[in-house]
Design a protein around this motif. Sequence first.
Motif: not given
Length: 407
Positions: A249-261, A309-318
């Motif tokens: 599961y942690g890898y899913y969380g990390f991918s979102g954080v990567a887009f935030y970074v 998770q991919v659909l959540g990437f723009p939220f993290a980026f924004g």
Amino acid sequence: MNRSNYFIVPFLLILIIATAEMATAIYTPCLPVIAEHFQVSGEIVQWTVSINLLGLALSGLIYGPWSDCYGRRLVLRTGMGLFLFGSLFSLTATSIEILLAARFIQGLGAGVAVVVALAVVRDLFDEKKSAQVLSYMGMAIALSPGVAPIVGSYLTHSHGWKMCFGVVSIAAALIVLLLFFWMPETLPEKKRSHFSLKSIGRGYAKAFQNKRFLTLALIPSLMIGGIWAWMAALPLLFISYLHVPLQHYGYYGFSGVAFYVLGTFINSKLVNRYSLHALLLSGLSLCLLSASLLMGAGFLGVKSPLLLQVLGFPFAFGLAFILPNGTALAFSEVQEGLGTSSALLGSLEMALGALGVFLVGKFFEGTMISIAAIMLIGTLLSFFLYFYLGKRRLKDHGLFKLSLKKG
């Protein structure tokens, strides 16, 4: 203050906030395991997240004005000491009731991190530089909640959920030591205010009367409510309903954080070229797109963890455009009582974060719908506040057309 402290202080602040963030990020993958361990429902175990955020919100209201009176360093030491105690208390919890109490105490201590850190940044830097520093800090701090779920997943899988609190306790102890030996004072005595309940009341009354500050502070706070709903419910959705292995599961969380970074890095490069208002609006637009897509996926019954998770990437980026720029704009409206205003903003963020966790726990039904709904409502309310503020700003200046470039 020594020039080298302009590098040392942000480094210490990053460690402090990252440790406070890690306390929940490393813990969220454990939620299904803790629910099973104590034989309680998913809704009750999510209370350990919301009560922690409630402690953050309440304590921040005191830490801010306290730091205006006695300086930033003393308050940071006290708060992080309480955070260490709460972490050790969580480590020894033998029932869900004790864990709830321990998490509340941990939150009371962690409340010092964001509140006083924001005040320290504003002690040292102007509006534009603050936004840039906050972006760099956000980029570094995000790595903690990005890596922490991966660590938490493996620790829980291999050694049990209590080991997560053991790691947090060690990190907190190191932070307390560093604060005693490295942290300088950033608020000179001549700039400090007198501490009394009456002066605190006056300070908050003045902050509440600053409508532009309040409006701007609510925008990142609402968005934090949405992201906390995502962080608290996603482990239950992915692990318990979509059958993602705990250790993965942690890898899913990390991918979102990567887009935030990535977003914080890009934002730090754009703050000198575009108005903070324009960047804030860009972030809100990305979050609106993401929340709408997630809502659609929920109604369509999408079961793919990867696609969700991919659909959540723009939220993290924004979010990377909303949090630093919204915060910097809010503080640009504050002339005095910076610690009090910082406390109010930090408490708003944590209170709405706790509300987001509570609501998603109340309405979560094993799909993305309740999570996306909270994210979407927060984004729409933020849009409303942004355009309300723009209308007020133009009215105050006798203008009739909105110019994002003039911001």
